[in-house]
Design an enzyme around this catalytic site. Structure first.
Site, PDB file in Angstrom:
ATOM      1  CD  GLU A 197      -1.629  -2.390   1.747  1.00 60.43           C
ATOM      2  OE1 GLU A 197      -0.419  -2.601   1.990  1.00 60.43           O
ATOM      3  OE2 GLU A 197      -2.529  -3.235   1.950  1.00 60.43           O
ATOM      4  CD  GLU A 315     -13.553  -3.667 -13.829  1.00 61.83           C
ATOM      5  OE1 GLU A 315     -12.654  -2.843 -14.053  1.00 61.83           O
ATOM      6  OE2 GLU A 315     -13.366  -4.914 -13.835  1.00 61.83           O
TER       7      GLU A 315
END
Ligand SMILES: *[C@@H]1O[C@H](CO)[C@@H](O)[C@H](O)[C@H]1NC(C)=O
Ligand SMILES: *[C@@H]1O[C@H](CO)[C@@H](O)[C@H](O)[C@H]1NC(C)=O
Ligand SMILES: *[C@@H]1O[C@H](CO)[C@@H](O)[C@H](O)[C@H]1NC(C)=O
Ligand SMILES: *[C@@H]1O[C@H](CO)[C@@H](O)[C@H](O)[C@H]1NC(C)=O
Ligand SMILES: *[C@@H]1O[C@H](CO)[C@@H](O)[C@H](O)[C@H]1NC(C)=O
Ligand SMILES: *[C@@H]1O[C@H](CO)[C@@H](O)[C@H](O)[C@H]1NC(C)=O
Ligand SMILES: *[C@@H]1O[C@H](CO)[C@@H](O)[C@H](O)[C@H]1NC(C)=O
Ligand SMILES: *[C@@H]1O[C@H](CO)[C@@H](O)[C@H](O)[C@H]1NC(C)=O
Ligand SMILES: *[C@@H]1O[C@H](CO)[C@@H](O)[C@H](O)[C@H]1NC(C)=O
Ligand SMILES: *[C@@H]1O[C@H](CO)[C@@H](O)[C@H](O)[C@H]1NC(C)=O
Ligand SMILES: *[C@@H]1O[C@H](CO)[C@@H](O)[C@H](O)[C@H]1NC(C)=O
Length: 545
Positions: A197, A315
């Site tokens: 991250e 999405e």
């Protein structure tokens, strides 16, 4: 509008659902949801397929536009279009390419889309072919922050994209698709195993600062605070190595430029063992679990950052790897679309972008003729239409899930400005009328089709947040019934919404009346405030009050 299902506010006792001919009474507590955003029924289009879907200045794709207009007709808003997906992170810019996209397939990486991609200047023409549509363009983070050619692509394409999206066409920017999968992608990793991250956030900050500077330079109107922003982090799911809340904690939104928290979702995979239409898609429990896990990740972010932006599915579709034939392209998938979308709305997701691509099995429509798939409106589109019709045209739309007992059914109440406006029932019991459920060869003697009668008790007075909303439904009132129908859950054609077909071959996607489907049905609220409706197996009904 904030996302706050956590407080479990008690919803007024307007409605309970129960199965009259079944054995059980159900639907007790109903929790509050929040208003959705306009354009809830939206799409995501695979980056490499966008020229097929939208066309270009000399050859606009009017079939696609007709399908988008049908949704505007029902909701008042054209769907928002996110242009992105795996291929956005493969796309490099070639200024001398005389056409939109040069894609090369590598069957070891994917059979469904090119993994070596060059786009030319005319790629950006595709942003001008549909009227009144707002777009999100996805920049390349995969190669962009990894190779010098990729970085050059960012520098070259920001000016082109921002010019193409001037004049009110910009929705939000995207930078990187599913970075949580960069180091593990089945299509080939594009980051080393140490990718985490912190590394992502560093690259994201570096890239988005560069994008902002270029927008300021080339399209100053779009660099203003009110116009400039992103949907992010566009993670592929919640179970991957990188976690959205960890990226958030690492400072993803420290620049306060993420306007929508975007996450991606698939119920399961196209080739995952054990996946079936009935047990995977036509199963409300499975859908609810999938959405709930996404909501839980969003709550983690909200607990770190109470000012986090609202959540969307940027999405999503049924089965990842572009869907499975016999499941994702059947009428059963259309019923799943209705259940998934309305459940997402009930959990606080503000907009849902159903993912599309050329030749994709789960696509709502095939925009051009290819040697794999014929041009046409596909079954999932009818789920988009039914969802749009259920939400209707109103500025304040809320969706509440009515808990029912069985896995194979779902019901939703839809409120306009706090007033009950519609009830949707989805009967997801499978029903086949073709050989092997393949939708092609009719069974000579199909089994009898079951039907379930649902009864809803409409409460009289409702109080909510201290406001008396009054009687919303009168006794003896007539209620309009509209249906989503096909011969069976295995049907791949002959689908209708309230007697309309949107098939390409009838009127290029514009609504066409089907003479063989009953419409204009009504039911009556009885003297006890009850309304009953029969819903055939593998169909959905919308009650419009
Ligand atoms: C860029 O496009 C030109 C014109 O089609 C072509 O000759 C050239 O090979 C392309 N470059 C790359 C890297 O694909
Ligand atoms: C526009 O689209 C047509 C049809 O796909 C294609 O033949 C043509 O090359 C495209 N024009 C450009 C400039 O990309
Ligand atoms: C298209 O891309 C392939 C693979 O990179 C390349 O070999 C070919 O020359 C390109 N064609 C054009 C016209 O740019
Ligand atoms: C941002 O990334 C690019 C490409 O990797 C690199 O050239 C540039 O030095 C980076 N910017 C900073 C401030 O490090
Ligand atoms: C760039 O991507 C390649 C794979 O395409 C990978 O091997 C390499 O480690 C990446 N480099 C960096 C700096 O992420
Ligand atoms: C990512 O890896 C780097 C280098 O190993 C480490 O310093 C950093 O703490 C890691 N970040 C996270 C969020 O784990
Ligand atoms: C639906 O999914 C749940 C949870 O995975 C499972 O227990 C149940 O058997 C499924 N029902 C059907 C009808 O497939
Ligand atoms: C289908 O078309 C693609 C490109 O348009 C081509 O590469 C492929 O070979 C064709 N397949 C068949 C079976 O004709
Ligand atoms: C429909 O057909 C499929 C494929 O043969 C089968 O798995 C499924 O159980 C059938 N559904 C019903 C309700 O008969
Ligand atoms: C659906 O069933 C009807 C009557 O049973 C039949 O006439 C029609 O051809 C079927 N439709 C499809 C698409 O198979
Ligand atoms: C109505 O007609 C269409 C077109 O012939 C067909 O596909 C569909 O299955 C029919 N529907 C019913 C309920 O018979």
């Amino acid at each position: 509008m904030r996302f706050s299902n956590m407080k479990q506010a008690v919803f007024f006792s307007l409605l309970t659902g129960s199965l009259v001919q079944g054995q059980f009474p159900v639907a007790t507590s109903i929790t509050s949801a929040n208003e959705i955003l306009n354009g809830f029924v939206s799409f995501s289009i695979e980056f490499s397929s966008f020229p097929d879907f939208a066309g270009n200045n000399s050859h606009p794709n009017t079939f696609s536009d007709n399908l988008l207009e049908n949704i505007r007709h029902l909701t008042g808003t054209k769907p928002y279009i996110r242009v992105g997906g795996n291929t956005q992170d493969y796309a490099l810019y070639n200024a001398s390419l005389p056409y939109a996209l040069n894609g090369t397939f590598n069957p070891k990486r994917s059979l469904d889309y090119p993994t070596t991609i060059y786009i030319g200047p005319s790629y950006f023409e595709s942003y001008s072919t549909w009227k009144d549509v707002k777009f999100s363009h996805g920049f390349n983070l995969g190669l962009g922050a990894n190779t010098s050619e990729g970085w050059q692509t960012l520098l070259d394409t920001v000016p082109l994209a921002c010019k193409a999206l001037s004049d009110g066409k910009l929705y939000l920017w995207g930078y990187g698709n599913e970075p949580d999968l960069f180091s593990t992608a089945a299509q080939g990793p594009i980051r080393p195993p140490s990718w985490n991250e912190s590394a992502y956030v560093w690259q994201w900050q570096n890239g988005t600062r560069t994008i902002h500077a270029l927008v300021r330079q080339h399209c100053p109107d779009l660099a203003r605070e009110s116009e400039y922003g992103y949907m992010a982090p566009s993670h592929g799911g919640v179970g991957n190595r990188l976690k959205a809340h960890v990226s958030w904690a690492a400072g993803l939104n420290s620049g306060r430029n993420v306007r929508l928290y975007s996450t991606h979702n698939y119920i399961s995979g196209a080739t995952t063992p054990g996946v079936t239409l009935q047990s995977t898609l036509l199963n409300h429990t499975v859908t609810a679990r999938s959405v709930n896990a996404q909501a839980a990740e969003y709550y983690r972010i909200v607990s770190l950052d109470p000012g986090a932006p609202p959540p969307i599915f940027g999405e999503t579709n049924s089965l990842y790897n572009q869907g499975r034939p016999g499941l994702s392209n059947t009428f059963g998938a259309a019923l799943w679309v209705v259940d998934f979308n309305l459940y997402a709305a009930s959990k606080g997701f503000k907009r849902v972008h159903m993912h599309q691509g050329t030749n994709y099995r789960y696509a709502s429509w095939q925009p051009i003729e290819t040697n794999v798939t014929s041009i046409g409106t596909k079954p999932p589109y009818y789920g988009n239409i039914a969802t749009a019709a259920a939400l209707g045209r109103h500025e304040k739309v809320e969706v509440v899930s009515i808990p029912l007992t069985w896995h194979r059914e779902a019901a939703y109440a839809i409120y306009h400005g706090g007033i009950l406006s519609r009830v949707v029932v989805v009967n997801m019991r499978g029903y086949n009328t073709t050989v092997d459920g393949e939708g092609l060869v009719p069974l000579p003697n199909p089994p009898k089709r079951g039907s379930v009668e649902y009864s809803f008790q409409l409460g009289g007075l409702g109080k909510r947040a201290g406001v008396d909303v009054g009687v919303t439904v009168g006794y003896r009132q007539k209620v309009k019934v509209q249906r989503l129908r096909a011969n069976g859950s295995d049907a791949v054609t002959g689908i209708s919404w309230d007697g309309w077909s949107y098939n390409y071959e009838l009127d290029q996607g514009r609504p066409a009346r089907m003479g063989n489907v009953t419409t204009g049905e009504e039911v009556e609220v009885d003297g006890m405030g009850r309304v009953k409706v029969g819903v055939e197996d593998s169909s959905a009904a919308l009650l419009v009050f």
